[in-house]
Design a protein around this motif. Sequence first.
Motif, PDB file in Angstrom:
ATOM      1  N   PHE A   1       0.818  -1.214   0.000  1.00 58.98           N
ATOM      2  CA  PHE A   1       0.000   0.000   0.000  1.00 58.98           C
ATOM      3  C   PHE A   1       0.856   1.270   0.000  1.00 58.98           C
ATOM      4  O   PHE A   1       0.350   2.363   0.221  1.00 58.98           O
ATOM      5  N   ASP A   2       2.146   1.116  -0.263  1.00 56.02           N
ATOM      6  CA  ASP A   2       3.053   2.262  -0.301  1.00 56.02           C
ATOM      7  C   ASP A   2       3.197   2.809  -1.722  1.00 56.02           C
ATOM      8  O   ASP A   2       3.221   2.044  -2.698  1.00 56.02           O
TER       9      ASP A   2
ATOM     10  N   ALA B   1      12.312  11.322  -4.244  1.00 58.40           N
ATOM     11  CA  ALA B   1      12.356  12.753  -3.938  1.00 58.40           C
ATOM     12  C   ALA B   1      12.095  13.011  -2.451  1.00 58.40           C
ATOM     13  O   ALA B   1      11.627  12.142  -1.722  1.00 58.40           O
ATOM     14  N   ASP B   2      12.395  14.233  -2.015  1.00 56.78           N
ATOM     15  CA  ASP B   2      12.079  14.630  -0.643  1.00 56.78           C
ATOM     16  C   ASP B   2      10.594  14.931  -0.483  1.00 56.78           C
ATOM     17  O   ASP B   2      10.018  14.748   0.588  1.00 56.78           O
TER      18      ASP B   2
ATOM     19  N   LYS C   1       5.171  15.019   1.600  1.00 57.23           N
ATOM     20  CA  LYS C   1       6.538  14.681   1.956  1.00 57.23           C
ATOM     21  C   LYS C   1       6.794  13.188   1.743  1.00 57.23           C
ATOM     22  O   LYS C   1       5.866  12.378   1.715  1.00 57.23           O
ATOM     23  N   CYS C   2       8.066  12.840   1.622  1.00 50.75           N
ATOM     24  CA  CYS C   2       8.483  11.449   1.498  1.00 50.75           C
ATOM     25  C   CYS C   2       9.386  11.096   2.673  1.00 50.75           C
ATOM     26  O   CYS C   2      10.272  11.877   3.042  1.00 50.75           O
ATOM     27  N   GLN C   3       9.136   9.950   3.262  1.00 53.77           N
ATOM     28  CA  GLN C   3       9.956   9.459   4.366  1.00 53.77           C
ATOM     29  C   GLN C   3      10.405   8.042   4.037  1.00 53.77           C
ATOM     30  O   GLN C   3       9.562   7.174   3.776  1.00 53.77           O
ATOM     31  N   ASN C   4      11.722   7.830   4.053  1.00 51.04           N
ATOM     32  CA  ASN C   4      12.274   6.519   3.704  1.00 51.04           C
ATOM     33  C   ASN C   4      11.750   6.038   2.351  1.00 51.04           C
ATOM     34  O   ASN C   4      11.371   4.882   2.191  1.00 51.04           O
TER      35      ASN C   4
END
Length: 488
Positions: free
Chosen positions: A289-290, A295-296, A320-323
């Motif tokens: 589901f990701d 990118a940041d 935003k993007c995390q990991n």
Amino acid sequence: MLCPSRFAEAVVPHGTSSVVADPHEIANVMGMDGIDYMMTDSGSVPLKIYFSAPSCVPATPFETSGAVVGPAEIDELLSHEDVVALGEMMNFPGVIADDSTVNSKIRSSKKYKKPADGHAPLLTGSDLCKYISAGISTDHECTTLEEAREKKKLGMKIMIREGSSAPNLEDLWKVGGDFLVSDDRHAEDLLHGHLDLVLRKAVSLGMDPLEAVRMVTLNPAQHYRLDGGAIAPGKAADMVIVQDLEEFNINKVFINGDLVAQQGQALFKAEPLPLKSSFHLKPKIPYEFDIVSDADSVLVRVIQVIEGQLLTLETEAHLKCQNRVVTPDIKNDILKIAVVERYGHDKVANAFVKGFNLKYGALASSVAHDSHNIMVVGTNSTTMADAANKIREMGGGLVAISENSYKVLSLPLAGLMSSRSASEVARDLEELKNFARGMGCGLASPFMTMSFLALLVIPQLKISDQGLFDVSAFDFVDVIKRNAKDSY
């Protein structure tokens, strides 16, 4: 969400003696076997359930369904006496483009001298003219008076819809339509009434009572060539005795001369037939589901839900993007949405949606028009996977799940229907909606609204198991519009 016999139990006491139903929901899941189930189960109750031959199974080539109903099957169905029309032709682009398969189905309706029902939201101008000239006779998707007037002027019969998610009567009654219809209605709404409520509302708005009554009796009976719709020699003795022509409180209901309901109570009992499970999918894992990006931050397309409408809009959001995972913006109501394919191919499509306002948890449903894959809306991938797996375990239904608890409504009949009574289904659904409200959802009918987000034939932005879909372009679009490193 009720099988035909349970539906009959609910609506006959409200004065409904006959219905014309398009079984394209179960046909998309189980094909001809599903249609046979509907016909067999409906034969056990007094309610006269006529069917239309489902014209769009699958509705589009851009989703995975459980079956295909082709021209040969349509021709076979239309040869049956109880199949009274070609079901709503949702593939209006196919009609306009002279698609050979679509044209073959329409030719079969002409061959058996049975009408072809339409489905053409926002269609206008020359494209609408071509759609109508192909032989499409009705439309139930009008949402504005201007749209309804254009279609009526061009010769279409207008079905004014008053459904749970699309109450259009107030906007359209002045058009002088031909039919009053319900389309999709929740079980809890059926406990309060069916077309009797629509009649009451129409008259309260200013419609002439006799015209309103004609729109649910004589007009549809003549259009579909049914043996009823009027009290006259040679007609079936289907009669409804009402207290007056304002409130339409039902005293007695007769079908074929037999008293079948009185003072709000059915005088028959449904005995629903069983149906085998139709789910073939592996347990879901959160990472499925990701949405991933290097990118940041990114600019994404977002499905904008409209309360009380089947239409959606397209909006956008910076996320935003995390990991490497694009994260939802719960504070600004940008949530995750996914469609989980249920027919054995193990596909998952992900995007973003605005309008549900969940603060935590996830909602999921195996009722997702028209292919009825599993629809999930949630705040995080883990809970979304849990919700999809709960649907799988139940063999179909609805679920609202938080981090520590959940509520469900089981729909084991093709993942679409229950064999329980309308009151039992309505009770579970009300508990589900209350649970969803506690999670922050403010929509009046969140599960009904969610079920239409996979309907690729109603604008604007929708989602199937194959991806995010722009209905106007009739093609897929990317969820991520562009990287947006400088957005914050």
